[in-house]
Design a protein around this motif. Structure first.
Motif, PDB file in Angstrom:
ATOM      1  N   VAL A 135     -38.611 -41.532 -28.411  1.00 17.60           N
ATOM      2  CA  VAL A 135     -38.141 -42.805 -27.854  1.00 17.60           C
ATOM      3  C   VAL A 135     -36.633 -42.881 -28.049  1.00 17.60           C
ATOM      4  CG1 VAL A 135     -38.294 -45.305 -27.959  1.00 17.60           C
ATOM      5  CG2 VAL A 135     -40.328 -43.910 -28.408  1.00 17.60           C
ATOM      6  N   PRO A 136     -35.866 -42.925 -26.957  1.00 23.11           N
ATOM      7  CA  PRO A 136     -34.413 -42.945 -27.095  1.00 23.11           C
ATOM      8  C   PRO A 136     -33.911 -44.263 -27.679  1.00 23.11           C
ATOM      9  CG  PRO A 136     -35.028 -43.253 -24.804  1.00 23.11           C
ATOM     10  CD  PRO A 136     -36.290 -42.951 -25.543  1.00 23.11           C
ATOM     11  N   ALA A 137     -33.147 -44.182 -28.728  1.00 24.75           N
ATOM     12  CA  ALA A 137     -32.514 -45.364 -29.303  1.00 24.75           C
ATOM     13  C   ALA A 137     -31.118 -45.493 -28.701  1.00 24.75           C
ATOM     14  CB  ALA A 137     -32.428 -45.222 -30.816  1.00 24.75           C
ATOM     15  N   PRO A 138     -30.544 -46.671 -28.749  1.00 25.36           N
ATOM     16  CA  PRO A 138     -29.177 -46.820 -28.240  1.00 25.36           C
ATOM     17  C   PRO A 138     -28.231 -45.852 -28.954  1.00 25.36           C
ATOM     18  CG  PRO A 138     -30.154 -48.960 -28.671  1.00 25.36           C
ATOM     19  CD  PRO A 138     -31.098 -47.930 -29.235  1.00 25.36           C
ATOM     20  N   ALA A 139     -27.422 -45.193 -28.187  1.00 25.26           N
ATOM     21  CA  ALA A 139     -26.499 -44.224 -28.779  1.00 25.26           C
ATOM     22  C   ALA A 139     -25.157 -44.308 -28.056  1.00 25.26           C
ATOM     23  CB  ALA A 139     -27.064 -42.813 -28.658  1.00 25.26           C
ATOM     24  N   ARG A 140     -24.097 -44.080 -28.792  1.00 25.70           N
ATOM     25  CA  ARG A 140     -22.748 -44.068 -28.211  1.00 25.70           C
ATOM     26  C   ARG A 140     -22.399 -42.621 -27.909  1.00 25.70           C
ATOM     27  NH1 ARG A 140     -18.113 -47.431 -28.547  1.00 25.70           N
ATOM     28  NH2 ARG A 140     -16.149 -46.271 -28.459  1.00 25.70           N
ATOM     29  N   PRO A 141     -22.450 -42.219 -26.641  1.00 28.98           N
ATOM     30  CA  PRO A 141     -22.218 -40.812 -26.324  1.00 28.98           C
ATOM     31  C   PRO A 141     -20.764 -40.406 -26.448  1.00 28.98           C
ATOM     32  CG  PRO A 141     -22.443 -42.076 -24.309  1.00 28.98           C
ATOM     33  CD  PRO A 141     -22.724 -43.028 -25.435  1.00 28.98           C
ATOM     34  N   LYS A 142     -20.567 -39.114 -26.644  1.00 34.79           N
ATOM     35  CA  LYS A 142     -19.228 -38.535 -26.646  1.00 34.79           C
ATOM     36  C   LYS A 142     -19.075 -37.817 -25.298  1.00 34.79           C
ATOM     37  CE  LYS A 142     -18.138 -36.593 -30.476  1.00 34.79           C
ATOM     38  NZ  LYS A 142     -18.077 -35.578 -31.566  1.00 34.79           N
ATOM     39  N   VAL A 143     -18.146 -38.292 -24.488  1.00 30.39           N
ATOM     40  CA  VAL A 143     -18.019 -37.826 -23.106  1.00 30.39           C
ATOM     41  C   VAL A 143     -16.664 -37.159 -22.893  1.00 30.39           C
ATOM     42  CG1 VAL A 143     -18.056 -38.495 -20.671  1.00 30.39           C
ATOM     43  CG2 VAL A 143     -19.507 -39.712 -22.327  1.00 30.39           C
ATOM     44  N   LEU A 144     -16.701 -35.916 -22.434  1.00 27.00           N
ATOM     45  CA  LEU A 144     -15.476 -35.191 -22.105  1.00 27.00           C
ATOM     46  C   LEU A 144     -15.268 -35.248 -20.594  1.00 27.00           C
ATOM     47  CD1 LEU A 144     -13.066 -33.292 -22.584  1.00 27.00           C
ATOM     48  CD2 LEU A 144     -14.685 -31.371 -22.586  1.00 27.00           C
ATOM     49  N   VAL A 145     -14.127 -35.790 -20.165  1.00 29.35           N
ATOM     50  CA  VAL A 145     -13.789 -35.893 -18.745  1.00 29.35           C
ATOM     51  C   VAL A 145     -12.697 -34.878 -18.427  1.00 29.35           C
ATOM     52  CG1 VAL A 145     -13.121 -37.432 -16.873  1.00 29.35           C
ATOM     53  CG2 VAL A 145     -14.287 -38.365 -18.894  1.00 29.35           C
ATOM     54  N   VAL A 146     -12.999 -33.941 -17.541  1.00 33.27           N
ATOM     55  CA  VAL A 146     -12.075 -32.860 -17.210  1.00 33.27           C
ATOM     56  C   VAL A 146     -11.636 -33.006 -15.758  1.00 33.27           C
ATOM     57  CG1 VAL A 146     -11.682 -30.378 -17.234  1.00 33.27           C
ATOM     58  CG2 VAL A 146     -13.354 -31.389 -18.807  1.00 33.27           C
ATOM     59  N   SER A 147     -10.368 -33.289 -15.543  1.00 32.91           N
ATOM     60  CA  SER A 147      -9.846 -33.467 -14.188  1.00 32.91           C
ATOM     61  C   SER A 147      -8.333 -33.362 -14.202  1.00 32.91           C
ATOM     62  CB  SER A 147     -10.257 -34.840 -13.631  1.00 32.91           C
ATOM     63  OG  SER A 147      -9.634 -35.082 -12.378  1.00 32.91           O
ATOM     64  N   ALA A 148      -7.775 -32.827 -13.118  1.00 30.94           N
ATOM     65  CA  ALA A 148      -6.323 -32.795 -12.971  1.00 30.94           C
ATOM     66  C   ALA A 148      -5.774 -34.185 -12.680  1.00 30.94           C
ATOM     67  CB  ALA A 148      -5.944 -31.835 -11.840  1.00 30.94           C
ATOM     68  N   SER A 149      -6.640 -35.068 -12.226  1.00 29.33           N
ATOM     69  CA  SER A 149      -6.224 -36.402 -11.810  1.00 29.33           C
ATOM     70  C   SER A 149      -6.341 -37.418 -12.942  1.00 29.33           C
ATOM     71  CB  SER A 149      -7.076 -36.859 -10.617  1.00 29.33           C
ATOM     72  OG  SER A 149      -6.904 -38.224 -10.360  1.00 29.33           O
ATOM     73  N   SER A 150      -5.233 -38.038 -13.281  1.00 32.70           N
ATOM     74  CA  SER A 150      -5.276 -39.093 -14.294  1.00 32.70           C
ATOM     75  C   SER A 150      -6.071 -40.293 -13.785  1.00 32.70           C
ATOM     76  CB  SER A 150      -3.858 -39.524 -14.676  1.00 32.70           C
ATOM     77  OG  SER A 150      -3.160 -40.014 -13.545  1.00 32.70           O
ATOM     78  N   LEU A 151      -6.049 -40.510 -12.461  1.00 32.39           N
ATOM     79  CA  LEU A 151      -6.816 -41.603 -11.873  1.00 32.39           C
ATOM     80  C   LEU A 151      -8.308 -41.382 -12.078  1.00 32.39           C
ATOM     81  CD1 LEU A 151      -7.149 -44.147 -10.147  1.00 32.39           C
ATOM     82  CD2 LEU A 151      -7.054 -42.680  -8.104  1.00 32.39           C
ATOM     83  N   VAL A 152      -8.777 -40.159 -11.790  1.00 29.62           N
ATOM     84  CA  VAL A 152     -10.200 -39.854 -11.966  1.00 29.62           C
ATOM     85  C   VAL A 152     -10.594 -39.987 -13.431  1.00 29.62           C
ATOM     86  CG1 VAL A 152     -11.927 -38.000 -11.873  1.00 29.62           C
ATOM     87  CG2 VAL A 152     -10.409 -38.393  -9.923  1.00 29.62           C
ATOM     88  N   ARG A 153      -9.771 -39.480 -14.318  1.00 30.96           N
ATOM     89  CA  ARG A 153     -10.096 -39.562 -15.753  1.00 30.96           C
ATOM     90  C   ARG A 153     -10.207 -41.014 -16.209  1.00 30.96           C
ATOM     91  NH1 ARG A 153      -5.925 -35.731 -16.012  1.00 30.96           N
ATOM     92  NH2 ARG A 153      -4.601 -37.143 -17.247  1.00 30.96           N
ATOM     93  N   SER A 154      -9.287 -41.850 -15.746  1.00 34.31           N
ATOM     94  CA  SER A 154      -9.332 -43.254 -16.156  1.00 34.31           C
ATOM     95  C   SER A 154     -10.474 -43.994 -15.472  1.00 34.31           C
ATOM     96  CB  SER A 154      -7.998 -43.941 -15.844  1.00 34.31           C
ATOM     97  OG  SER A 154      -7.730 -43.963 -14.450  1.00 34.31           O
ATOM     98  N   GLN A 155     -10.774 -43.629 -14.218  1.00 30.35           N
ATOM     99  CA  GLN A 155     -11.873 -44.286 -13.514  1.00 30.35           C
ATOM    100  C   GLN A 155     -13.208 -44.052 -14.220  1.00 30.35           C
ATOM    101  OE1 GLN A 155     -11.487 -42.731  -9.486  1.00 30.35           O
ATOM    102  NE2 GLN A 155     -10.852 -44.752  -8.743  1.00 30.35           N
ATOM    103  N   VAL A 156     -13.464 -42.823 -14.628  1.00 30.66           N
ATOM    104  CA  VAL A 156     -14.728 -42.527 -15.310  1.00 30.66           C
ATOM    105  C   VAL A 156     -14.868 -43.394 -16.556  1.00 30.66           C
ATOM    106  CG1 VAL A 156     -16.034 -40.768 -16.571  1.00 30.66           C
ATOM    107  CG2 VAL A 156     -14.886 -40.170 -14.422  1.00 30.66           C
ATOM    108  N   GLN A 157     -13.792 -43.490 -17.305  1.00 25.82           N
ATOM    109  CA  GLN A 157     -13.828 -44.271 -18.543  1.00 25.82           C
ATOM    110  C   GLN A 157     -13.966 -45.769 -18.265  1.00 25.82           C
ATOM    111  OE1 GLN A 157     -10.829 -42.897 -21.495  1.00 25.82           O
ATOM    112  NE2 GLN A 157     -10.435 -41.222 -20.055  1.00 25.82           N
TER     113      GLN A 157
END
Length: 269
Positions: A135-157
């Motif tokens: 049963v999945p409990a709430p978890a704070r994931p660690k997410v790596l965003v890889v992109s040449a675009s600062s816009l894309v990186r900020s949008q994902v976050q």
């Protein structure tokens, strides 16, 4: 990525025989068992007869449409956990209606084969893990965003919520490899546009690594790029077309974070 101990069962609900054969052909290479229903009511009967692991649901059908059938599946505690992917040619508000009915995912017809396959596989992996009693409990994931675009990186976050995850960034393949080794992220969001190196090379390296092969990868691609990834589909757990839209970015990252958390729990059990 999580392997299947045995083939899973997919219920495909589609009244058009030609489209049913096309979807069957798209899914055949996955090796799962396919059963069919021609309308929503028949789908409910099939679900009660033998609980499938995933339902692929058309929206417009005689007798009972896909939205009502999805609502009925999700309203019953015995079947609510079965993931439902709505696959329809309807435009306008079809996506909103699908999610309002309780659907777990949505794709428009005709679906790209790679996109359909990776979505199906990811939902089935989550289903397989939850059926093992995890049963999945709430978890704070660690997410790596890889992109040449600062816009894309900020949008994902921003789309996912900066306070909902720990975010790491990289602009190219070399930086990404260093971040992965140093921080072991739970999810890798990988843009096809990198400052240096190759997204395909990085995805393959992760997939072929014994230590990293379970790291779910969300591929961010531009229109027309997905076909070039067809032979690389196994390393990818999901894919999302740019430009990014907040609700869909949030949904895709959350799905892979759930998969990563379940895999971790099973590995620790």
């Amino acid at each position: 990525m999580t392997q299947f101990a045995s083939p899973m069962t997919i219920l495909m609900v589609e009244d058009n025989a030609l489209q049913r054969r096309q979807i069957e052909a798209q899914l055949q290479s996955l090796g799962h068992r396919l059963v069919t229903a021609a309308n929503g009511q028949e789908a409910l009967d099939r679900v009660k007869e033998g609980s499938p692991d995933l339902v692929i649901m058309d929206a417009v059908m005689p007798s009972m449409d896909g939205f009502k059938a999805c609502e009925a599946i999700k309203a019953d505690p015995a079947t609510a956990g079965i993931p439902v992917l709505v696959l329809t040619a309807l435009s306008r508000d079809a996506k909103d209606r699908s999610y309002a009915a309780g659907a777990d995912d949505f794709l428009r017809k005709p679906a790209n084969t790679m996109l359909l396959q990776v979505r199906v596989q990811t939902h089935l992996r989550i289903r397989a893990l939850t059926r093992r009693g995890v049963v999945p409990a709430p978890a704070r994931p660690k997410v790596l965003v890889v992109s040449a675009s600062s816009l894309v990186r900020s949008q994902v976050q921003n789309h996912f919520g900066k306070d909902q995850a720990t975010f790491l960034e990289a602009q190219g393949e070399g930086q990404a490899r260093a971040q992965i080794l140093a921080h072991r992220p739970d999810v890798l969001v990988l843009d096809t546009d990198l400052l240096e190196g190759s997204a395909q090379t990085l995805a393959l390296a992760v997939h072929q690594s014994e230590e990293l092969k379970d790291l779910p990868i969300l591929l961010l691609y531009s229109p027309g790029e997905l076909e070039t990834w067809s032979r690389f589909q196994e390393p990818v757990a999901d894919a999302l077309e740019k430009p990014l839209v907040a609700p869909e970015t949030r949904r895709r990252v959350a799905l892979l974070a759930k998969l990563a958390h379940l895999q971790k729990l099973v590995g620790e059990a």
